[in-house]
Design a protein around this motif. Structure first.
Motif, PDB file in Angstrom:
ATOM      1  N   MET A   1     -27.690 -39.028 -52.300  1.00  0.00           N
ATOM      2  CA  MET A   1     -27.598 -38.984 -50.838  1.00  0.00           C
ATOM      3  C   MET A   1     -26.288 -38.338 -50.414  1.00  0.00           C
ATOM      4  O   MET A   1     -25.251 -38.557 -51.025  1.00  0.00           O
ATOM      5  CB  MET A   1     -27.675 -40.406 -50.270  1.00  0.00           C
ATOM      6  N   SER A   2     -26.356 -37.532 -49.356  1.00  0.00           N
ATOM      7  CA  SER A   2     -25.145 -36.936 -48.800  1.00  0.00           C
ATOM      8  C   SER A   2     -25.279 -36.879 -47.280  1.00  0.00           C
ATOM      9  O   SER A   2     -26.365 -37.035 -46.723  1.00  0.00           O
ATOM     10  CB  SER A   2     -24.909 -35.527 -49.364  1.00  0.00           C
ATOM     11  N   ILE A   3     -24.154 -36.664 -46.635  1.00  0.00           N
ATOM     12  CA  ILE A   3     -24.106 -36.580 -45.180  1.00  0.00           C
ATOM     13  C   ILE A   3     -23.547 -35.207 -44.826  1.00  0.00           C
ATOM     14  O   ILE A   3     -22.457 -34.843 -45.263  1.00  0.00           O
ATOM     15  CB  ILE A   3     -23.213 -37.697 -44.607  1.00  0.00           C
ATOM     16  N   GLU A   4     -24.321 -34.437 -44.057  1.00  0.00           N
ATOM     17  CA  GLU A   4     -23.891 -33.108 -43.640  1.00  0.00           C
ATOM     18  C   GLU A   4     -23.670 -33.104 -42.137  1.00  0.00           C
ATOM     19  O   GLU A   4     -24.520 -33.564 -41.373  1.00  0.00           O
ATOM     20  CB  GLU A   4     -24.946 -32.063 -44.001  1.00  0.00           C
ATOM     21  N   ALA A   5     -22.522 -32.597 -41.712  1.00  0.00           N
ATOM     22  CA  ALA A   5     -22.190 -32.584 -40.285  1.00  0.00           C
ATOM     23  C   ALA A   5     -21.506 -31.268 -39.925  1.00  0.00           C
ATOM     24  O   ALA A   5     -20.567 -30.840 -40.609  1.00  0.00           O
ATOM     25  CB  ALA A   5     -21.278 -33.761 -39.936  1.00  0.00           C
ATOM     26  N   ARG A   6     -22.007 -30.656 -38.856  1.00  0.00           N
ATOM     27  CA  ARG A   6     -21.381 -29.445 -38.313  1.00  0.00           C
ATOM     28  C   ARG A   6     -21.295 -29.591 -36.798  1.00  0.00           C
ATOM     29  O   ARG A   6     -22.319 -29.781 -36.134  1.00  0.00           O
ATOM     30  CB  ARG A   6     -22.182 -28.190 -38.672  1.00  0.00           C
ATOM     31  N   PHE A   7     -20.091 -29.509 -36.276  1.00  0.00           N
ATOM     32  CA  PHE A   7     -19.904 -29.637 -34.837  1.00  0.00           C
ATOM     33  C   PHE A   7     -18.834 -28.668 -34.357  1.00  0.00           C
ATOM     34  O   PHE A   7     -17.803 -28.489 -35.012  1.00  0.00           O
ATOM     35  CB  PHE A   7     -19.480 -31.064 -34.460  1.00  0.00           C
ATOM     36  N   HIS A   8     -19.105 -28.050 -33.212  1.00  0.00           N
ATOM     37  CA  HIS A   8     -18.095 -27.251 -32.503  1.00  0.00           C
ATOM     38  C   HIS A   8     -18.050 -27.818 -31.090  1.00  0.00           C
ATOM     39  O   HIS A   8     -18.973 -27.614 -30.293  1.00  0.00           O
ATOM     40  CB  HIS A   8     -18.464 -25.775 -32.484  1.00  0.00           C
ATOM     41  N   ILE A   9     -16.989 -28.565 -30.800  1.00  0.00           N
ATOM     42  CA  ILE A   9     -16.906 -29.327 -29.554  1.00  0.00           C
ATOM     43  C   ILE A   9     -15.634 -28.924 -28.818  1.00  0.00           C
ATOM     44  O   ILE A   9     -14.532 -29.005 -29.380  1.00  0.00           O
ATOM     45  CB  ILE A   9     -16.887 -30.841 -29.839  1.00  0.00           C
ATOM     46  N   GLN A  10     -15.782 -28.490 -27.574  1.00  0.00           N
ATOM     47  CA  GLN A  10     -14.623 -28.114 -26.771  1.00  0.00           C
ATOM     48  C   GLN A  10     -14.451 -29.101 -25.627  1.00  0.00           C
ATOM     49  O   GLN A  10     -15.379 -29.398 -24.885  1.00  0.00           O
ATOM     50  CB  GLN A  10     -14.776 -26.698 -26.208  1.00  0.00           C
ATOM     51  N   LYS A  11     -13.235 -29.633 -25.503  1.00  0.00           N
ATOM     52  CA  LYS A  11     -12.870 -30.527 -24.408  1.00  0.00           C
ATOM     53  C   LYS A  11     -11.569 -30.022 -23.810  1.00  0.00           C
ATOM     54  O   LYS A  11     -10.489 -30.299 -24.336  1.00  0.00           O
ATOM     55  CB  LYS A  11     -12.699 -31.963 -24.916  1.00  0.00           C
ATOM     56  N   GLY A  12     -11.688 -29.263 -22.730  1.00  0.00           N
ATOM     57  CA  GLY A  12     -10.493 -28.655 -22.153  1.00  0.00           C
ATOM     58  C   GLY A  12      -9.875 -27.674 -23.133  1.00  0.00           C
ATOM     59  O   GLY A  12     -10.539 -26.770 -23.634  1.00  0.00           O
ATOM     60  N   ASP A  13      -8.602 -27.905 -23.439  1.00  0.00           N
ATOM     61  CA  ASP A  13      -7.908 -27.008 -24.376  1.00  0.00           C
ATOM     62  C   ASP A  13      -8.132 -27.407 -25.833  1.00  0.00           C
ATOM     63  O   ASP A  13      -7.742 -26.668 -26.743  1.00  0.00           O
ATOM     64  CB  ASP A  13      -6.394 -27.009 -24.095  1.00  0.00           C
ATOM     65  N   PHE A  14      -8.737 -28.567 -26.046  1.00  0.00           N
ATOM     66  CA  PHE A  14      -8.926 -29.054 -27.418  1.00  0.00           C
ATOM     67  C   PHE A  14     -10.282 -28.623 -27.961  1.00  0.00           C
ATOM     68  O   PHE A  14     -11.302 -28.699 -27.268  1.00  0.00           O
ATOM     69  CB  PHE A  14      -8.830 -30.581 -27.467  1.00  0.00           C
ATOM     70  N   VAL A  15     -10.298 -28.177 -29.217  1.00  0.00           N
ATOM     71  CA  VAL A  15     -11.539 -27.786 -29.884  1.00  0.00           C
ATOM     72  C   VAL A  15     -11.636 -28.510 -31.224  1.00  0.00           C
ATOM     73  O   VAL A  15     -10.707 -28.450 -32.042  1.00  0.00           O
ATOM     74  CB  VAL A  15     -11.610 -26.257 -30.127  1.00  0.00           C
ATOM     75  N   LEU A  16     -12.757 -29.195 -31.429  1.00  0.00           N
ATOM     76  CA  LEU A  16     -13.060 -29.775 -32.736  1.00  0.00           C
ATOM     77  C   LEU A  16     -14.062 -28.861 -33.404  1.00  0.00           C
ATOM     78  O   LEU A  16     -15.157 -28.621 -32.883  1.00  0.00           O
ATOM     79  CB  LEU A  16     -13.654 -31.174 -32.588  1.00  0.00           C
ATOM     80  N   ASP A  17     -13.710 -28.320 -34.549  1.00  0.00           N
ATOM     81  CA  ASP A  17     -14.579 -27.373 -35.267  1.00  0.00           C
ATOM     82  C   ASP A  17     -14.645 -27.815 -36.722  1.00  0.00           C
ATOM     83  O   ASP A  17     -13.717 -27.575 -37.493  1.00  0.00           O
ATOM     84  CB  ASP A  17     -14.005 -25.960 -35.150  1.00  0.00           C
ATOM     85  N   VAL A  18     -15.736 -28.498 -37.097  1.00  0.00           N
ATOM     86  CA  VAL A  18     -15.838 -29.052 -38.441  1.00  0.00           C
ATOM     87  C   VAL A  18     -17.179 -28.688 -39.071  1.00  0.00           C
ATOM     88  O   VAL A  18     -18.198 -28.591 -38.398  1.00  0.00           O
ATOM     89  CB  VAL A  18     -15.684 -30.599 -38.443  1.00  0.00           C
ATOM     90  N   THR A  39     -11.901 -39.615 -33.497  1.00  0.00           N
ATOM     91  CA  THR A  39     -12.880 -40.396 -32.735  1.00  0.00           C
ATOM     92  C   THR A  39     -13.960 -39.498 -32.147  1.00  0.00           C
ATOM     93  O   THR A  39     -15.136 -39.876 -32.079  1.00  0.00           O
ATOM     94  CB  THR A  39     -12.178 -41.210 -31.632  1.00  0.00           C
ATOM     95  N   THR A  40     -13.597 -38.301 -31.724  1.00  0.00           N
ATOM     96  CA  THR A  40     -14.595 -37.352 -31.216  1.00  0.00           C
ATOM     97  C   THR A  40     -15.634 -37.047 -32.292  1.00  0.00           C
ATOM     98  O   THR A  40     -16.839 -37.012 -32.017  1.00  0.00           O
ATOM     99  CB  THR A  40     -13.913 -36.047 -30.762  1.00  0.00           C
ATOM    100  N   LEU A  41     -15.184 -36.857 -33.522  1.00  0.00           N
ATOM    101  CA  LEU A  41     -16.112 -36.616 -34.629  1.00  0.00           C
ATOM    102  C   LEU A  41     -17.024 -37.809 -34.841  1.00  0.00           C
ATOM    103  O   LEU A  41     -18.250 -37.650 -34.999  1.00  0.00           O
ATOM    104  CB  LEU A  41     -15.318 -36.310 -35.900  1.00  0.00           C
ATOM    105  N   LEU A  42     -16.463 -39.005 -34.820  1.00  0.00           N
ATOM    106  CA  LEU A  42     -17.270 -40.199 -35.057  1.00  0.00           C
ATOM    107  C   LEU A  42     -18.300 -40.399 -33.943  1.00  0.00           C
ATOM    108  O   LEU A  42     -19.448 -40.762 -34.205  1.00  0.00           O
ATOM    109  CB  LEU A  42     -16.367 -41.429 -35.167  1.00  0.00           C
ATOM    110  N   ARG A  43     -17.898 -40.154 -32.696  1.00  0.00           N
ATOM    111  CA  ARG A  43     -18.833 -40.309 -31.574  1.00  0.00           C
ATOM    112  C   ARG A  43     -19.939 -39.264 -31.630  1.00  0.00           C
ATOM    113  O   ARG A  43     -21.079 -39.530 -31.228  1.00  0.00           O
ATOM    114  CB  ARG A  43     -18.075 -40.238 -30.243  1.00  0.00           C
TER     115      ARG A  43
END
Length: 226
Positions: A1-18, A39-43
């Motif tokens: 079993m594995s967990i695959e996650a891809r997110f590109h999330i922009q909040k104002g000037d902040f960008v989460l890119d994983v 926390t953004t990643l977890l949510r």
């Protein structure tokens, strides 16, 4: 079993890119300073935040891609927050029963008795949350999350609000979860000491980007990392 996650999330000037793949067993810690996107990643993984273009697959089940989004209440996960978030008007027993009723009986893999025993809270069942210490409340919160028989357990800095003694009280219980129940844990923290004790795998996050990921020993012994 594995967990695959891809997110590109922009909040104002902040960008989460994983873009990451992590083991579907043991404890994976997401480590980094405040404001780096933990926390953004977890949510996003929990579905509490929905962002277009995200992808999440747990084992063979896709929870999110371009064509579908499984809402949080339909995802087989438990979530433990910094604060215990227990229902103040319910006893410990009834708080636990609330977690239990979220999953059909036929799908229950963790019994209420098992969660109670694992977190050593049998003597607290008839008490109200306001009468518990911080460590006791977090143990009850973890047991309630486990009572839902989750496929994945998310923990967002569950020890952050506790003093040193209460942290020492709760740490061994968290440490035992994957071995006792086989449920993978994603654990958010900014404490390298905490992570060094608990984690099998670590994702090092900085300013919304993954700096390193791998086994805890491999990452913690790299001299090129902060």
């Amino acid at each position: 079993m594995s967990i695959e996650a891809r997110f590109h999330i922009q909040k104002g000037d902040f960008v989460l890119d994983v873009d990451l793949t992590i083991p579907g067993q043991g404890i994976t810690a997401v480590l980094g300073p405040s404001g780096c996107g933990k926390t953004t990643l977890l949510r996003a993984i929990s579905g509490l935040e929905q962002h277009q273009g995200g992808f999440l697959k747990i084992e063979d089940i896709i929870w999110q891609d371009n064509s579908q989004f499984i809402p949080p209440h339909q995802r087989s996960l438990g979530y433990v927050f910094q604060e215990s978030s227990l229902f103040a008007h319910l006893s410990v027993r009834r708080n636990l029963e609330d977690g239990l009723k979220r999953v059909p009986e036929i799908e229950q893999k963790v019994s209420l008795e098992q969660a109670i025993q694992l977190l050593d809270i049998g003597n607290l069942l008839e008490r109200m949350p306001a009468t518990l210490s911080g460590g006791e409340r977090q143990r009850v919160a973890i047991a309630r999350a486990l009572a839902a028989s989750p496929q994945l357990l998310l923990m967002d800095e569950p020890l952050a609000a506790l003093d040193r003694n209460r942290k020492r009280e709760v740490l061994p219980y968290i440490e035992s979860l994957p071995k006792e129940l086989g449920i993978p844990v994603i654990y958010i923290s900014h404490s390298a000491k905490e992570v060094g004790r608990l984690a099998d795998h670590v994702v090092l996050l900085e300013a919304g980007r993954i700096v390193a990921t791998g086994g805890i020993h491999d990452v913690f012994t790299r001299l090129d990392l902060p």
